[in-house]
Design an enzyme around this catalytic site. Structure first.
Site, PDB file in Angstrom:
ATOM      1  N   ASP A 263       0.866  -1.174   0.000  1.00 19.21           N
ATOM      2  CA  ASP A 263       0.000   0.000   0.000  1.00 19.21           C
ATOM      3  C   ASP A 263       0.910   1.233   0.000  1.00 19.21           C
ATOM      4  O   ASP A 263       2.122   1.138   0.178  1.00 19.21           O
ATOM      5  CB  ASP A 263      -0.977  -0.021   1.191  1.00 19.21           C
ATOM      6  CG  ASP A 263      -2.197   0.866   0.919  1.00 19.21           C
ATOM      7  OD1 ASP A 263      -2.130   1.727   0.014  1.00 19.21           O
ATOM      8  OD2 ASP A 263      -3.221   0.709   1.608  1.00 19.21           O
TER       9      ASP A 263
HETATM   10  C1  NOJ Z   1      -4.110   3.832   0.215  1.00 16.02           C
HETATM   11  C2  NOJ Z   1      -5.276   2.917   0.342  1.00 16.02           C
HETATM   12  O1  NOJ Z   1      -5.235   2.240   1.572  1.00 16.02           O
HETATM   13  C3  NOJ Z   1      -5.389   1.910  -0.778  1.00 16.02           C
HETATM   14  O2  NOJ Z   1      -6.573   1.192  -0.653  1.00 16.02           O
HETATM   15  C4  NOJ Z   1      -5.309   2.610  -2.090  1.00 16.02           C
HETATM   16  O3  NOJ Z   1      -5.518   1.696  -3.131  1.00 16.02           O
HETATM   17  C5  NOJ Z   1      -3.990   3.308  -2.192  1.00 16.02           C
HETATM   18  N1  NOJ Z   1      -3.887   4.291  -1.146  1.00 16.02           N
HETATM   19  C6  NOJ Z   1      -3.793   3.949  -3.541  1.00 16.02           C
HETATM   20  O4  NOJ Z   1      -4.642   4.996  -3.708  1.00 16.02           O
END
Ligand code: NOJ
Length: 735
Positions: A263
């Site tokens: 993430d």
């Molecule tokens: C953080 C989020 O937790 C995740 O779900 C997301 O896909 C990413 N950022 C990218 O935007």
């Protein structure tokens, strides 16, 4: 490209080139501006490693993608195309209801179609990967991110994860209109302590495996091309550096061989967790855990080459990761067609086309949940209605994750009423602003709406009360702002803003025909609303066509049929609350409130206000007692459980008949009920139908004391009804 050709390509790449593939960078590095969905990192992004990055996050639109891809490939020694990724959660430009609302439809096949159409729009806009579906199981309404889940049940979530993956990916990633899906957030991100986003997760291995892992696994089995790591720790180790979780559970046990992406900045965050002393250790641990791509931490780009050269990270680990990334690019057909479906002309033709809007409207109608109705809904014709509340003129109906959806494409409630009902008599007033004057949404201050003065607030409310008096019937459009749910939007309070509650109180004091339409990305404590209003219709964040769908349902052209995929708690002090809880040694027996030494609260009931699976419609149904075609079941038998469902009300209606099973005594404690099947049935007034559910040994399996998914002989109870409140079980003995 053949596998051999990919292997040759890999062998021909320099170490720096290979590590570049493992680096994902924000689109702003290429374009100057793009959607940013996390904090921008300060280190690790030299021009050189941006030029070699394997993927861009946040660039979309055919023209932009083509421009970036072309410029990038011209500089790349092997002309390896970039992967373009973005969060396309509940639609691209045509926005569907939030995933929690889609869960309420109890119709995974519908979500498959929504995902397919979202993929078509995203694909012509140049995207290759969406960070969806989120398969996290959720139980805590304080965690605003529940909006992106399909709820609290592992079985339902598994069906949705499967359906969405199939919808996005289609039969072949190369096909037009297919994009790769990413199951997230592996694992357990839906259980942050106290509902605070990014917080520690504390789950026993049994609970993790029994409840939380099944939906991720279903997505993996459906062929999801990517998985994303979670921000949280699992057994004390951040998921992003957790070898056991990633190598043993995800890769070996679940058989995932696609791309594992961190993430946003999660590799770097292992320092904040106190699991890594520096970025070097973070790089080593993430790569050892098998994380193939670093989303926006720049740690791999900065650290890996030296680690390999110093012999601390074997190059085989790098090759393994890069091969997976190249394989994904190849599966998408990017080596032959680096722009894939990106096409400005097709964008005009496909995006927000009639077919997509019609599906968004259907999905929204099916997501609405009627929680209470004392005859106000559907609105009888020829009566004047006052539409009151901050959602009267709001276009913010798309939910927190609609990064690409545009408010200009969303009709307001006022517009939809006027457009469809030609109800020239209807009166509209906002009544109050969306949020309280002193409400602060941390981190959102820069985009808070302008607050109205105290005098203006008073005037708005007085006007609304006068309208309510004059009309005699009111539809109140209330709820949370879209920014009150979603990522980094946890709240200890779970009620609508006080100013809206005050508006409701004042309107209800002068009118006894009040239907509340509730907009929210999460379950709320709605005791006061349910007490005061004669009807409550939950609309979630319904998307581009949400307002039109609402008018369809308020007017009675369509009856609501949604069911709660997540319990609506009695109050914040009751969360986390979920229907599939374990029995305790001192169960509370309702009605025996004087029995002191029981598992209960002194001040509130144990049960949520509205439980999982609950939802009314414009007619009523009677479900007969459960019939079993046998009272003993052997391992290979198929037992049939059935009921007769009768429409006992005045109108056609759709009911979702739900099957729950309870294992009476087992080697580990089993939930009081578990959803094992459901079936939607539409009946005319007076019509009845037999609904049958086959039960096989599979439905009886669980994670036993041996750590295996298996069934154990003994007694089972079968409940069939219209919600998780189903009672009067039938019993059989297995084995
Ligand atoms: C953080 C989020 O937790 C995740 O779900 C997301 O896909 C990413 N950022 C990218 O935007």
């Amino acid at each position: 490209m053949t596998k051999e050709a990919l292997q040759e390509l890999l062998e021909d790449m320099s170490l720096e080139e290979k590590i570049g593939q493992m680096n994902q960078v924000a689109g702003s590095f290429f374009l100057g501006a793009s959607v940013a969905t996390g904090p921008m990192a300060e280190k690790g992004f030299t021009q050189e490693n941006i030029d070699r990055a394997g993927s861009a996050i946040g660039v979309s639109g055919a023209a932009a993608v083509k421009k970036v891809q072309k410029a990038y490939m011209e500089k790349h020694p092997h002309r390896i195309p970039l992967l373009f990724m973005l969060d396309v959660i509940n639609g691209y430009k045509t926005v569907f209801p939030i995933p929690l609302g889609q869960g309420a439809a109890f119709e995974p096949e519908l979500s498959m179609r929504c995902a397919r159409m979202a993929a078509r729009e995203a694909a012509v806009s140049g995207l290759h990967v969406t960070f969806s579906p989120m398969a996290d199981l959720v139980r805590d309404a304080r965690w605003g991110r529940v909006m992106e889940s399909t709820g609290e049940d592992p079985y339902l979530n598994s069906l949705y994860a499967t359906a969405m993956v199939r919808g996005y990916q289609g039969n072949d990633l190369r096909d037009r209109g297919s994009i790769a899906a990413c199951i997230k957030h592996f694992a357990g991100y839906g259980a942050p302590d106290a509902g605070r986003d990014y917080n520690t997760v504390e789950l026993s291995e049994h609970t993790l495996r029994q409840f939380y892992l099944p939906a991720y696994e279903a997505g993996v089995q459906a062929g999801a091309a990517l998985v994303m790591t979670a921000f949280n720790t699992v057994e004390g180790i951040p998921a992003t550096g957790n070898r056991r979780l990633m190598r043993q559970i995800l890769r070996d046990e679940m058989g995932f061989d696609g791309v594992l992406i961190s993430d946003w900045a999660a590799i770097e965050e292992m320092l904040c967790h106190g699991y890594c002393a520096d970025r070097t250790q973070a790089a080593r641990r993430a790569v050892a855990a098998g994380v193939d791509m670093d989303m926006m931490a720049g740690v791999y780009a900065e650290q890996l080459a030296a680690l390999v050269q110093g012999g601390e990270v074997p190059e085989t680990l790098i090759d393994e990761a890069v091969m997976r990334i190249l394989t994904l690019k190849n599966a998408l057909g990017l080596f032959e067609a680096p722009f894939k479906d990106a096409d400005e002309e097709k964008e005009k033709e496909i995006i927000l086309c009639e077919e997509h809007r019609a599906l968004a409207r259907e999905a929204a109608r099916k997501s609405f949940v009627l929680l209470k109705n004392e005859g106000v809904l559907p609105l009888a014709p020829d009566t004047k209605t006052a539409y009151i509340g901050p959602y009267v003129d709001s276009r913010n109906l798309m939910g927190a994750w609609s990064l690409t959806g545009e408010t200009k494409d969303v009709a307001t409630l006022r517009e939809a009423v006027l457009e469809q009902r030609a109800d020239t008599d209807a009166v509209f007033c906002c009544g109050c602003p969306m949020t309280d004057r002193d409400m602060k949404l941390e981190g959102f201050l820069e985009c808070m709406d302008e607050m109205v003065s105290a005098e203006e607030q008073q005037r708005m409310m007085d006007e609304a009360v006068e309208a309510a008096k004059a009309c005699g019937r009111v539809v109140m459009l209330l709820g949370e702002d879209r920014r009150q749910s979603g990522e980094a939007a946890s709240s200890a309070g779970i009620q609508i803003p006080g100013i809206q509650q005050e508006l409701l109180d004042r309107v209800c004091a002068v009118c006894d025909q009040v239907a509340v339409v509730l907009f929210s990305g999460r379950p709320l404590d709605i005791r006061r609303i349910a007490e005061k209003a004669q009807a409550v219709l939950l609309a979630w964040m319904p998307g581009t066509e949400g307002a039109r769908a609402l008018v369809d349902v308020l007017s009675g052209r369509y009856a609501p049929s949604g069911k709660l995929p997540m319990s609506f708690p009695y109050c914040a002090g009751q969360v986390p609350v979920h229907y599939n809880e374990y029995p305790t040694g001192r169960p509370h027996v309702p009605g025996k409130d004087k029995d002191r030494f029981r598992s209960k609260y002194l001040d509130i009931p144990n049960a949520p206000l509205y439980p999982f699976g609950f939802g009314l419609t414009y007619t009523s149904f009677r479900v007969s007692p459960v019939r079993l075609d046998r009272d003993h079941m052997a391992k290979d038998d198929v037992l049939t459980a059935s009921v007769t469902v009768r429409n006992t009300g005045p109108a056609e209606g759709t009911e979702t008949i739900q099957l729950y099973i309870h294992d009476v005594a087992a080697s580990v404690v089993r939930p009081i009920k578990e959803l094992k099947g459901f079936c939607k049935v539409t009946l005319q007034p007076g019509e009845q139908k037999d609904i049958c559910f086959p039960i096989t040994e599979r439905e009886l399996r669980f994670l036993t004391e041996n750590g295996r998914w298996e069934s154990e002989p003994g007694a089972f109870e079968v409940f069939i009804g219209t919600s998780s409140l189903a009672d009067m079980p039938a019993r059989f003995v297995y084995g």
